[in-house]
Each structure stands twice: as structure tokens, then as C-alpha cells.
Design a protein around this motif. Structure first.
Motif, PDB file in Angstrom:
ATOM      1  N   LEU A   1       7.500  10.658   1.689  1.00 37.60           N
ATOM      2  CA  LEU A   1       8.484  11.435   2.445  1.00 37.60           C
ATOM      3  C   LEU A   1       7.828  12.527   3.284  1.00 37.60           C
ATOM      4  CD1 LEU A   1      11.637  11.979   0.182  1.00 37.60           C
ATOM      5  CD2 LEU A   1      11.573  11.061   2.497  1.00 37.60           C
ATOM      6  N   GLN A   2       6.777  13.142   2.755  1.00 38.50           N
ATOM      7  CA  GLN A   2       6.135  14.264   3.442  1.00 38.50           C
ATOM      8  C   GLN A   2       5.171  13.819   4.529  1.00 38.50           C
ATOM      9  OE1 GLN A   2       4.355  16.528   0.280  1.00 38.50           O
ATOM     10  NE2 GLN A   2       6.329  17.056  -0.649  1.00 38.50           N
ATOM     11  N   ASP A   3       4.609  12.624   4.392  1.00 36.36           N
ATOM     12  CA  ASP A   3       3.614  12.129   5.346  1.00 36.36           C
ATOM     13  C   ASP A   3       4.265  11.105   6.271  1.00 36.36           C
ATOM     14  OD1 ASP A   3       1.485  10.897   6.681  1.00 36.36           O
ATOM     15  OD2 ASP A   3       0.107  11.194   4.998  1.00 36.36           O
ATOM     16  N   SER A   4       4.507  11.478   7.525  1.00 38.95           N
ATOM     17  CA  SER A   4       5.210  10.600   8.470  1.00 38.95           C
ATOM     18  C   SER A   4       4.423   9.322   8.753  1.00 38.95           C
ATOM     19  CB  SER A   4       5.488  11.343   9.780  1.00 38.95           C
ATOM     20  OG  SER A   4       4.267  11.783  10.365  1.00 38.95           O
ATOM     21  N   LYS A   5       3.090   9.410   8.790  1.00 35.95           N
ATOM     22  CA  LYS A   5       2.276   8.220   9.049  1.00 35.95           C
ATOM     23  C   LYS A   5       2.369   7.236   7.880  1.00 35.95           C
ATOM     24  CE  LYS A   5      -1.155  10.273  12.179  1.00 35.95           C
ATOM     25  NZ  LYS A   5      -2.599  10.588  12.383  1.00 35.95           N
ATOM     26  N   LEU A   6       2.331   7.792   6.678  1.00 34.94           N
ATOM     27  CA  LEU A   6       2.439   6.952   5.488  1.00 34.94           C
ATOM     28  C   LEU A   6       3.828   6.321   5.413  1.00 34.94           C
ATOM     29  CD1 LEU A   6       0.502   6.240   3.169  1.00 34.94           C
ATOM     30  CD2 LEU A   6       1.599   8.045   1.817  1.00 34.94           C
ATOM     31  N   PHE A   7       4.852   7.085   5.795  1.00 37.39           N
ATOM     32  CA  PHE A   7       6.230   6.592   5.807  1.00 37.39           C
ATOM     33  C   PHE A   7       6.377   5.436   6.795  1.00 37.39           C
ATOM     34  CE2 PHE A   7      10.619   6.936   7.563  1.00 37.39           C
ATOM     35  CZ  PHE A   7      11.326   6.659   6.404  1.00 37.39           C
ATOM     36  N   ARG A   8       5.821   5.604   7.999  1.00 32.59           N
ATOM     37  CA  ARG A   8       5.904   4.542   8.999  1.00 32.59           C
ATOM     38  C   ARG A   8       5.103   3.312   8.562  1.00 32.59           C
ATOM     39  NH1 ARG A   8       7.582   3.273  13.801  1.00 32.59           N
ATOM     40  NH2 ARG A   8       6.373   1.863  15.109  1.00 32.59           N
TER      41      ARG A   8
ATOM     42  N   ASN B   1       7.123   1.373   6.071  1.00 30.36           N
ATOM     43  CA  ASN B   1       8.220   0.654   6.723  1.00 30.36           C
ATOM     44  C   ASN B   1       7.719  -0.575   7.475  1.00 30.36           C
ATOM     45  OD1 ASN B   1      10.354   2.311   5.900  1.00 30.36           O
ATOM     46  ND2 ASN B   1       9.921   3.786   7.512  1.00 30.36           N
ATOM     47  N   GLU B   2       6.571  -0.432   8.133  1.00 25.54           N
ATOM     48  CA  GLU B   2       5.996  -1.573   8.858  1.00 25.54           C
ATOM     49  C   GLU B   2       5.626  -2.701   7.894  1.00 25.54           C
ATOM     50  OE1 GLU B   2       2.699  -0.022  11.030  1.00 25.54           O
ATOM     51  OE2 GLU B   2       3.925   0.631  12.742  1.00 25.54           O
ATOM     52  N   GLU B   3       4.978  -2.327   6.789  1.00 21.44           N
ATOM     53  CA  GLU B   3       4.586  -3.350   5.802  1.00 21.44           C
ATOM     54  C   GLU B   3       5.804  -4.030   5.202  1.00 21.44           C
ATOM     55  OE1 GLU B   3       2.168  -1.217   3.044  1.00 21.44           O
ATOM     56  OE2 GLU B   3       0.367  -1.276   4.320  1.00 21.44           O
ATOM     57  N   LEU B   4       6.835  -3.232   4.915  1.00 20.63           N
ATOM     58  CA  LEU B   4       8.064  -3.801   4.349  1.00 20.63           C
ATOM     59  C   LEU B   4       8.759  -4.702   5.364  1.00 20.63           C
ATOM     60  CD1 LEU B   4      10.089  -3.907   1.998  1.00 20.63           C
ATOM     61  CD2 LEU B   4      11.201  -1.878   2.973  1.00 20.63           C
ATOM     62  N   GLY B   5       8.812  -4.250   6.632  1.00 19.92           N
ATOM     63  CA  GLY B   5       9.438  -5.046   7.684  1.00 19.92           C
ATOM     64  C   GLY B   5       8.743  -6.380   7.884  1.00 19.92           C
ATOM     65  N   PHE B   6       7.404  -6.367   7.924  1.00 16.71           N
ATOM     66  CA  PHE B   6       6.651  -7.612   8.100  1.00 16.71           C
ATOM     67  C   PHE B   6       6.749  -8.501   6.860  1.00 16.71           C
ATOM     68  CE2 PHE B   6       4.819  -5.486  11.757  1.00 16.71           C
ATOM     69  CZ  PHE B   6       4.623  -6.529  12.646  1.00 16.71           C
ATOM     70  N   LYS B   7       6.846  -7.884   5.707  1.00 17.64           N
ATOM     71  CA  LYS B   7       7.028  -8.659   4.468  1.00 17.64           C
ATOM     72  C   LYS B   7       8.371  -9.402   4.501  1.00 17.64           C
ATOM     73  CE  LYS B   7       6.923  -9.943   0.082  1.00 17.64           C
ATOM     74  NZ  LYS B   7       6.271 -11.229  -0.272  1.00 17.64           N
TER      75      LYS B   7
END
Length: 872
Positions: free
Chosen positions: A586-593, A596-602
Motif C-alpha cells: 500500500l505504501q510503495d506505489s511501484k510495488l503496488f503497480r 497489479n500487473e502480475e495479477l492482471g497478466f496471471k
């Protein structure tokens, strides 16, 4: 389990006891008559399920039971339970209709029948001869022993469980779904006795819930007059049951056999030191919850008027704090909180759906049944996937994430859920569909419309997030399309992460225990929008949906579109997908994105994994790989066989036609292509031959793209393996380049298998991937030749297509399909990610120019030119 009898019958028995001496005199006078009658063995327990019925049962229930919806797969629940140990069937409410239905169902499927139940008598449904004999023997027992043989006195619970007999126990819960100690003490005692017997005899006793839901449609939150007078749909009074029955259930009644509950396992999960009294209450609560969950799966939450939903959102006690925090973080300090609330209210009115029209849902059922029968040769639904959804829906909110290939996707998932006894999903749709009259109809059927882009309106995103959170908390099924729009090319578009990131953020803030995503694939043998898609692939702009489009519907009814296949992947638990600490993400925007990218591609990868290989897609792939000037039918058959052999070990789902008769399906598809002009039959001095006309390549490529996921990675691995040096590194490099096109695993073991001869692929399979690589080469070549430029994405795409057409005239392009607008669009977006392109710094500008990594253009172009055998 006390048998219920009238006061009149009790008084009658007291009076008839006076006649005992006379009866005993007759019995002594004619002993042979009584002995003959009593020699005929018959089970006097009239609460048991029957092995045959009288004509009254057939006349009264007859065809009505055929209208009750029931999933045959659920019979396995009962079969598995009976194999494990003694079985106790549980029903929430008692009634002749419910009991008779399950009696007939078990009899029809040759399943064990219940030898006893605690509520219902079946004597009036027995064959006349059997009922007459039971009456005689019961009266004889009464006069002989002075006590009436009630069903509960004829039944021994301990003996029945030890002999592995099936019994049915009706919980008879009150209408408020709460146990009342005073009135239901005896039910508690029986449950306590069941636990005690199971513990003492070490029996694997199984509880199997039976559900009979009179109306599968959700009720309204505010009770109607009929519900007040006659009882609710899910728990009707006797009079309402009669009315529903006389209306032949209106095709809305649903019967279910729930998942077995192993009482020994349940006991072990409880505190071993607890006594029977302490264990009974948790068991009762557990059973209550089980019945509520099963009913909830079918009906879903109660429907609320749209204005009520909006009012609840605005009156939420947590809204003030959330709104204050939002105003601090965004540029709304010049507006008063009251003005912000008014604007928020307008956004809610724009977004919130209005699922409060039950009549409309029924009309949809009739309309879609007719429409799909007229359009398609059948809709095949993944029953195993449906069962998985039913299972997880008990624990957490479920979001269906299908691939988006047609406007019919919105309707077909809803149709599949309705006909498989699942509550209907709330569908996230683009506001382009919010046109009259379909917009209001869709909204009242569960759709909610959102803008394609939120622009500079963070309050709109805030409102949407609050609404999604409410739907999740109230456990509505939801459905959204991760591609954001319909795929026009035949293959999946890369995931759009905006909506997905909202759901992830809601979960990370601790609003829900878990969320399940269910990737789904909807595969059409033919898509009704195909002609408009091909125009867009060639570069035309998408036309906005409008009312006049409805007048074009009749022309689509002239053609049949084959079969539709709906497949569901294994559910993805959002909680289980988190590798990092929630607070850190939640605190790290890069980690959050990144998450989301990994989940989306999964999700996209899983959708492709469960896609169905269609005959037309397989044949088109064989026709376009390799591109021969002339060929015969037998050549296509051979290539199809090779392709099919290559993927047969990957557990690929195949169409019904391919699985039944492979070569017949291929030949039938070829003849259909010939009829539609996608291939031509010609004759010269050497005889007849087949060829592909240039104007058919675009359409054939559309069919090919529906299967390209199955072969793309294999094709790329074969292409790289033909290179003498660094084939593994080249494979990784190209996999990363094409990650907007496909969702590769980047598994270099494929190349190793090819080198070692374990995976044999002919050289022509490289042509499956080459047109896509040529699209990327063409895009790079255009950018290189433009040098310094500032163009919008649309302008750059058009420049690339125009450049490609000229190169085709010079014979410098090998594949016409490389001019696909969507391939070029994906290439541009991937090059932007790589830093070769970037957006200009001008405010509100969406123009592209060369980026900081422009030196990569030449290197990447040279790699692709080598693979494509192009001269620099």
C-alpha cells in the motif's frame, strides 16, 4: 422425534380402547384370517420414502417436478456421503412437495431412500394395497397391545445409524432463521443424540443438506403485500406453496443437494473437552449458516431500489472521514464539503445499477433462450467450473473475469449463471452501451456503466470505488472485462489495470477477508461483429453504439454462428496471491503497480489456458503456416494433425466437433471456408488446386488468432532454436518484446526440448509467430524513418500502416496480416514501456516522440530483420 397427530385422533384412540375386548374376541374366533394378514411383511413406518407411488401422486405431482431445476452433478454429493458412512439428510423446512420431490429424485437415480423422517407421513401416496395392509396391521397392533404404533416408536435411531440406513431429519427452522429454544428443544435433543451415537460407535456419520427453493429470483428488500400475507419466496407458507405449485413453479424452483458434512471431522474441529451440550449449539449455528449460504448462492442478496443504494452510500457513517481525507489529498479545498457531497451524489446517480425489476429478469430469460437457440447450435458451459464457483462463493466475494470478444459476452455469462442456479452478477460495462433504450434495460438487469477514462476527475474514481466496495461487502457476484474493450483481432488484448487496482486497494485496506477472481473464456465458432472488427483491424475507427444499431439485428438472424464454449479457470484467491506484506504494498506505489500487473497478466494467462481450440481456428492456423501458393485438402489435414499432436499433452480443451471426429471436422471447416470464399478452388493444365486469395487473409488471420496462444510460444521457441548462437537469450529477449501480444512463461526448456529432439516441430511452424514479429519490425522501421516527430498514437499507427502498404508493393513485406492496427498499437505501447518512445512533456498532450532509449531501435530492428530474412 415426536410424530404430529391431531387432538381428534388422540381422543378417538381413547374411545376405541373400549372396543378392545370385542376385537380380541373376533381375533380369537377367526385366528387364521388375522394370521394370514399379519404374515405379509410390511414396514409400518409411513414416514419412509416410497419405492412406488399411487395414481394420485402421479396426477398431483407428475409434470410439475420436471420443471424444478436440478444439477445432476450434485447427486455425487449424496453418493459420496453414503459410501463414507451412515447418512442423515437434512431439510430446513418440511412439506409434502419437498419430501416427495426428493423421494422421486432418489428413486429415479437408484439412490438409497430414507427409511424414516421426523415430520411427513406418506401413507396417502402409497399404492392402495400397501396402504390398506399397513392400516390393518397398525389397528391390529393397537387393539392387541393397547398402544398406537407411531412412526417414532417403530424407529430406532442408533440401530439405523449402525446399519448404515438413510434417515431424513427436518430442522423446521422458523421463518426468521433463528432457533427458538422453547419450541425446538426436541430437535436439539435429536442432534445431541446423533453426535453421541457417532462418538460412541465411532461412525463416520454424514449430514447431507437438501434444499428446495421455491423461487430462484431474489426478493426485494421491502416485503410486498403477498410476502407479508403468504410468506417469503425462500420460506413460503402452506398457502403460498399451493399457489406456487399450481402455477407449476414458473420454472423458478430449484432443488439442491449440498456438500456432505462429516460429523466426526466436525467434532474433531471442536474443543475435545466440550460436552454434548456445548457442541450442539455450534452445530446448530453451523447448519443455519450452511443453509443460508446455499440459498444465497441461488438467489443472491435481496434487491434494493436504486435510490436506496445511493442513499446508503451517502449516509454511510464512514463516508465523512473518507471524504475529508480525500479532500485533503486532492485539489478540492476551494469547494465546500457540501458541494463535494452534491457532486459525489451526481456521480453515484451516473454509476449505480438498478437491479430491482424481477419481471425484466424473467423476460431476459425468455428472450435470451430464443436468441441463443436462433444464433447458435448450443451453448456448452463448464459444469466443473460452475461447481468451483459455487464452492468458493460461500467464503468470499467472487468476481468473474471473462475475455471480451463480443457484445454477447455481457448476456451469455448471465444466461449461464441463471441456468446453473447461481445469482446473477453485477456487470461493469462501458458507458458507450448506455444508449436508449438498451441503457435503462441493461441498468435494471444488473449492469452499471463507467466512463472509459476518468480524466481529471478524481472524485468520480472515489465514487466508483465506494460503490464497488459496497457490492463486494454485500457479496454480490461481479463481472468485469480485464481487456477494457472487445478484442477486435481474435486474440486477447493486454490487461487494463484501472478497475483491477481499485479492487486490490479495497482488499489491502482490510475491507474484506478475501476476494476470488475467476478467469473465464468465452469462445465463439463465429462472432457476429466479425465484419466490423475486420474494418477496425485495417485501420478504421470504432463506431459508437447507437439506437439505430438495433434495426440491424434482423440481418444477423439469417445466419447460424456455430457453438459457444464457456470455460472457467481455477479461482484466484487475492489473499493467497500476495507475496509481500499488505502495508508495504500500500505504501510503495511501484510495488503496488507491479503486483497489479502480475495479477492482471496471471488472469489473462489463465483465460488463455482454458480457451477452447475451435476447428476453424486450427484450420486457419494450418492454412496460414506456411503460406504456400497452392495446396490440396490433404496438405491441410496433415498440418492440422501435426499441430494437434504438438499440443495434445498440454490438456487443451477442444471443440466438440474435433473431439468426436477430427478429420470430419477439419474437412467440414475447409468446405465451409471454400463456400465463403476464404479459399478458392482453381484448375489449370496440371489439374485442380486450392489457394488463398489476398482479400481473405485478414479474415483467416482473425480465426487463427483465436488459437494462436496455443502455438505462439512453441513457434517462437522453434524460431530461436534455428539460430546458431544464443538461442536461449534470443528467446527471452523476444518473449519480453512480445509481452503485450502474448503472456509467455519464458520457459527456455522448450528450446532445450527442441534441441534434444524431445519436441519435434517442423520448420513451417515458425510462420505462426513471424507475422507478429513483422508488425513490430514495421513499427520500428517507420519510427526510424520518421526520425524526429511528434504524433498522436492514432497518427503513428496510420503512418505505420501507410508505410507498410507501400513496402508491400515493393515486396518488402511477407505477411499482409502484419498491417493489423492492433498489432501495431501493441508494438507502440511496448516500445513506450522500453523507453524507445515517450509522451511529450506538453500539458494535456498525448503525442509521442522518441524516448531516452532510442538507440535500441537499431539493435532491435537488426534482430528482427535477421529472423525475418530481410535485407537492411
Amino acid at each position: 422425534m415426536q410424530e404430529v397427530n391431531s387432538i381428534f385422533f388422540s381422543i378417538l384412540l381413547k374411545f376405541l380402547k373400549l372396543l378392545r375386548p370385542i376385537y380380541l374376541w373376533f381375533r380369537k374366533k377367526w385366528p387364521h384370517y388375522f394370521e394370514q394378514k399379519n404374515q405379509q411383511t410390511v414396514n409400518l413406518d409411513t414416514s419412509r420414502m416410497l419405492e412406488s407411488f399411487n395414481s394420485l401422486h402421479r396426477w398431483f405431482f407428475g409434470k410439475s417436478f420436471q420443471r424444478v431445476r436440478f444439477n445432476e452433478e450434485e447427486l455425487k454429493n449424496y453418493q459420496e456421503a453414503y459410501q463414507k458412512g451412515p447418512t442423515i439428510l437434512l431439510m430446513r423446512n418440511w412439506g409434502q412437495v419437498e419430501y416427495n420431490y426428493f423421494n422421486e429424485l432418489f428413486l429415479k437415480n437408484k439412490l438409497p431412500l430414507a427409511i424414516h423422517n421426523n415430520m411427513i407421513k406418506m401413507s396417502h401416496w402409497m399404492p392402495r394395497s400397501e396402504a390398506k395392509l399397513i392400516r390393518f396391521q397398525k389397528w391390529d397392533t393397537f387393539f392387541t397391545h393397547g398402544a398406537w404404533p407411531y412412526n417414532q416408536n417403530l424407529f430406532d435411531l442408533k440401530k439405523a445409524l449402525q446399519e448404515k440406513k438413510v434417515i431424513l431429519f427436518c430442522l423446521d427452522l422458523p421463518r426468521e432463521n433463528v432457533w427458538i429454544e422453547k419450541n425446538f428443544t426436541q430437535q436439539r435433543e435429536v442432534l445431541k443424540e446423533m453426535i453421541k451415537i457417532s462418538q460412541e460407535a465411532n461412525l463416520q456419520t454424514q449430514f447431507v443438506p437438501l434444499h428446495f427453493i421455491y423461487d430462484k429470483l431474489p426478493g426485494k428488500e421491502r416485503k410486498s403485500l403477498s410476502e407479508i400475507l403468504l410468506g417469503e419466496r425462500e420460506n413460503p407458507t402452506y398457502l403460498r406453496k399451493v399457489l406456487l405449485f399450481l402455477r407449476r413453479f414458473k420454472k423458478r424452483a430449484v432443488a439442491k443437494i449440498g456438500q456432505p458434512i462429516d460429523i466426526q471431522n466436525w467434532i474433531q474441529e471442536q474443543n475435545a473437552s466440550q460436552g454434548l451440550e456445548e457442541m450442539t449449539s455450534p452445530l446448530i449455528k453451523f447448519l443455519e449458516k450452511t443453509f443460508r449460504q446455499e440459498v444465497f448462492q441461488v438467489t443472491g442478496p435481496r434487491l434494493k431500489p436504486r435510490r436506496r443504494v445511493i442513499a446508503e452510500l451517502l449516509e454511510d457513517p464512514n463516508l465523512e472521514k473518507a471524504l475529508g481525507h480525500f479532500i485533503e489529498q486532492n485539489d478540492f479545498k476551494k469547494m465546500t464539503k457540501e458541494k463535494v457531497r452534491k457532486k459525489l451524489s451526481r456521480h453515484f446517480h451516473e454509476i449505480v445499477s438498478a437491479t430491482n425489476n424481477i419481471t425484466l429478469l424473467e423476460l431476459w430469460d425468455y428472450a435470451l433462450t430464443w436468441l441463443f437457440k436462433r444464433f447458435y447450435n448450443g451453448v456448452e458451459v463448464d459444469k466443473e467450473g460452475i461447481q468451483k464457483i459455487k464452492k468458493i462463493a460461500k467464503d468470499a466475494p467472487v468476481i468473474i473475469v471473462p475475455a471480451h470478444k463480443s457484445h454477447l459476452d455481457y448476456l451469455i455469462i448471465t444466461y449461464a449463471f441463471h441456468h446453473n442456479n447461481l445469482s446473477l452478477p453485477h456487470i461493469c460495462a462501458g458507458n458507450n452501451l448506455n444508449f436508449w433504450p438498451m441503457g435503462p434495460i441493461f441498468r435494471k438487469s444488473g449492469a452499471y456503466f463507467i466512463r472509459r477514462s476518468f480524466g481529471n476527475d478524481p472524485l468520480y474514481k472515489f465514487a466508483l470505488k465506494l460503490y464497488i466496495e459496497k457490492l463486494l461487502q454485500e457479496n454480490y457476484f461481479q463481472e468485469f472485462f480485464i481487456e477494457g474493450t472487445r478484442s477486435r483481432s481474435g486474440k486477447m488484448f493486454p490487461p487494463k489495470l484501472g478497475f483491477l487496482s481499485m479492487i486490490v486497494e479495497i482488499f489491502l485496506k482490510g475491507k474484506l477477508p478475501d476476494i476470488y477472481f475467476v478467469p473465464a473464456s468465452i469462445d465463439y465458432e463465429n462472432i457476429i461483429e466479425e465484419k466490423s472488427y475486420l474494418k477496425e483491424v485495417a485501420g478504421e475507427q470504432k463506431k459508437k453504439e447507437k439506437t439505430t444499431d438495433l434495426f440491424k439485428l434482423p440481418k444477423f438472424l439469417k445466419k447460424r454462428y456455430g457453438k459457444v464454449y464457456i470455460q472457467f479457470a481455477n479461482p484466484l484467491s487475492l489473499k493467497a496471491s500476495l507475496n509481500e506484506d499488505i502495508g508495504t504494498i500500500l505504501q510503495d506505489s511501484k510495488l503496488f503497480r507491479k503486483f497489479n500487473e502480475e495479477l492482471g497478466f496471471k488472469i489473462c494467462h489463465d483465460i488463455n489456458q482454458v480457451s477452447t481450440l475451435l476447428t476453424s481456428a486450427l484450420v486457419a492456423t494450418a492454412l496460414l503456416s506456411p503460406r504456400k501458393g497452392e495446396f490440396q485438402f490433404k496438405d491441410v489435414h496433415q498440418k492440422c494433425e501435426i499441430l494437434f499432436y504438438v499440443i495434445k499433452d498440454k490438456s487443451v480443451r477442444v471443440s466438440e466437433a474435433l473431439s468426436k471426429d477430427f478429420h470430419h471436422a477439419i474437412q467440414e471447416s475447409l468446405e465451409q471456408f471454400l463456400k465463403e470464399g476464404l479459399i478458392q478452388s482453381l484448375e489449370d493444365l496440371d489439374g485442380k488446386f486450392l489457394c488463398i486469395p489476398d482479400d481473405a487473409i485478414s479474415r483467416l488471420n482473425f480465426f487463427k488468432n483465436q488459437a494462436i496462444y496455443f502455438f505462439a510460444e512453441l513457434s517462437l521457441a522453434k524460431l530461436c532454436s534455428l539460430q546458431t548462437e544464443n538461442s536461449h537469450d534470443l528467446f527471452i529477449q523476444l518473449s519480453q518484446l512480445l509481452n503485450k501480444e502474448f503472456f509467455f512463461s519464458q520457459d527456455t526448456s522448450l528450446i532445450q526440448s527442441i534441441h534434444e529432439g524431445n519436441l519435434k516441430l517442423p520448420d513451417w511452424t515458425t510462420e505462426i509467430i513471424l507475422p507478429t514479429l513483422e508488425s513490430y519490425w514495421l513499427t520500428l522501421d517507420t519510427i526510424h524513418r520518421l526520425k524526429d516527430f511528434s504524433l498522436t498514437e492514432i497518427q503513428l499507427i496510420q503512418n505505420t500502416i501507410d508505410h507498410g502498404k507501400l513496402l508491400k508493393l515493393k515486396n518488402r513485406l511477407s505477411y499482409l496480416e502484419c498491417l493489423s492496427k492492433f498489432n501495431i498499437q501493441n508494438a507502440i505501447r511496448r516500445l513506450t514501456e522500453m523507453g524507445i518512445l515517450r509522451f511529450t512533456d506538453e500539458k494535456k498532450s498525448k503525442k509521442l516522440c522518441l524516448g531516452p532509449a532510442k538507440q535500441k531501435i537499431l539493435d532491435t530492428t537488426l534482430v528482427l530483420e535477421k529472423l525475418l530474412n530481410k535485407k537492411s
